[in-house]
Design an enzyme around this catalytic site. Structure first.
Site, PDB file in Angstrom:
ATOM      1  N   HIS A 136       0.833  -1.206   0.000  1.00 22.77           N
ATOM      2  CA  HIS A 136       0.000   0.000   0.000  1.00 22.77           C
ATOM      3  C   HIS A 136       0.864   1.251   0.000  1.00 22.77           C
ATOM      4  O   HIS A 136       1.999   1.241   0.480  1.00 22.77           O
ATOM      5  CB  HIS A 136      -0.884   0.035   1.251  1.00 22.77           C
ATOM      6  CG  HIS A 136      -2.204  -0.629   1.080  1.00 22.77           C
ATOM      7  ND1 HIS A 136      -3.390   0.044   1.228  1.00 22.77           N
ATOM      8  CD2 HIS A 136      -2.530  -1.902   0.768  1.00 22.77           C
ATOM      9  CE1 HIS A 136      -4.401  -0.790   1.022  1.00 22.77           C
ATOM     10  NE2 HIS A 136      -3.900  -1.979   0.748  1.00 22.77           N
ATOM     11  N   GLU A 188      -6.433   0.002  -6.063  1.00 20.31           N
ATOM     12  CA  GLU A 188      -7.447   0.907  -5.531  1.00 20.31           C
ATOM     13  C   GLU A 188      -7.005   2.348  -5.751  1.00 20.31           C
ATOM     14  O   GLU A 188      -5.814   2.655  -5.694  1.00 20.31           O
ATOM     15  CB  GLU A 188      -7.635   0.687  -4.016  1.00 20.31           C
ATOM     16  CG  GLU A 188      -7.939  -0.733  -3.597  1.00 20.31           C
ATOM     17  CD  GLU A 188      -6.685  -1.536  -3.299  1.00 20.31           C
ATOM     18  OE1 GLU A 188      -5.592  -0.928  -3.163  1.00 20.31           O
ATOM     19  OE2 GLU A 188      -6.795  -2.764  -3.219  1.00 20.31           O
TER      20      GLU A 188
END
Length: 318
Positions: A38, A106
């Site tokens: 991430h 995302e």
């Protein structure tokens, strides 16, 4: 026989904490590691997000377990040629015990450079082309590529493992499962979804490995476990495509206000009931997964590892 690994959460923990958890996982009897990749955590309470490739380098020196990213997005924020170099180096450091888990990502992580965030079908096309680029680079040959989404010119990886890095594809819907079967060396998902496995196998996955992740929150106080899980991972219970399109941790915090503690408790194993933990894992076993990666939510990592080493893993055949 199903294998059981530990899922390292980069969103919750510092680099050094992740390395220490990997050591504890190996000592507890887990046989492999996943690590999330991430740029941002999902919310401010999680509070971390180290650069995954630096942590993987540390893991290669700290443990003897195989490692896989779950998952890296080679689509927008990082060019697939750069991801290929990072993955190849990781595979060399880990003596071939590295798999590259990839997905379409995302907006939370991928929009940070100001690029447009494509709709899901476009991201699947981009992922397929990215895999083509990375597989060619893993050969160690010099390549040039001029495709619909990516350009590579006179690129060659000089540090490559003896065998190409296996690429597993994450899938949370039918189209992605079919793509995983067609282009992947394995399937990654987060639900005990036998239908996804079947679609993957019918689409070309055959007998290739299928792996899933599972979150739990161990605590001797089940109510405290629910509170911890709700505070840190309410976002995991948001419906539909919100996880793919919300752009910042603050947006996830706002959306997660709609998720109640009761909903978390109903959908996540919390507390220290051995039978409940075993049943949660066996749901994935019964669905047909080859590997299951379990993540402990929160700071009580040593208690979790002691609990799984002495009470859960033995009932799962370890």
């Amino acid at each position: 026989m199903t294998e059981f690994g530990y899922f390292l959460s980069s969103e919750e923990h510092t680099p050094n904490e992740l390395v220490e958890q990997a050591r504890m996982a190996e000592q507890a009897g887990f046989t492999s590691l996943w690590i999330s990749d991430h740029y941002h955590p999902w919310n401010g309470n999680q509070g971390q997000s180290p650069f995954v490739w630096s942590v993987i380098g540390a893991l290669s020196q700290a443990v003897s377990l195989p490692v896989e990213t779950a998952v890296t997005c080679p689509v927008v924020r990082i060019h697939p040629a750069v991801v290929a170099q990072a993955a190849a180096t990781s595979a060399v450091q880990l003596d071939g015990r590295f798999r590259l888990g990839i997905g379409t990502g995302e907006a939370l992580n991928e929009h940070i450079l100001g690029d447009a965030w494509p709709e899901a079908p476009v991201r699947l096309e981009m992922l397929e082309e990215a895999v083509q680029v990375m597989r060619r680079l893993f050969t160690g040959d010099q390549i040039s590529h001029r495709g619909k989404y990516y350009t590579v010119e006179n690129a060659r990886l000089f540090t490559v493992p003896d065998e190409p890095v296996p690429i597993d594809v994450s899938a949370f819907g039918p189209q992605a499962a079919e793509l995983a079967g067609r282009i992947g060396d394995g399937l990654i998902t987060m639900a005990p979804d036998a239908a996804a496995i079947e679609r993957f196998r019918r689409s070309g996955g055959g007998t290739k490995p299928v792996a899933a992740g599972l979150k739990v929150c161990w605590d001797t106080d089940s109510a405290a476990a629910v509170r911890t899980a709700h505070r840190l991972w309410a976002n995991a219970h948001l419906p539909g495509e919100l996880a793919q399109i919300l752009p910042t941790p603050r947006h996830f915090e706002q959306a997660s206000e709609l998720v109640t503690p009761d909903r978390v408790e109903a959908n996540l194993t919390c507390g220290d009931d051995v039978d409940a933990h075993v049943a949660a894992v066996k749901e994935y076993v019964d669905a047909g997964f080859d590997s299951i990666y379990i993540n402990q939510i929160g700071k009580n990592q040593q208690g979790f590892f002691d609990f799984y080493r002495t009470k859960v893993l033995p009932q799962l055949g370890i």
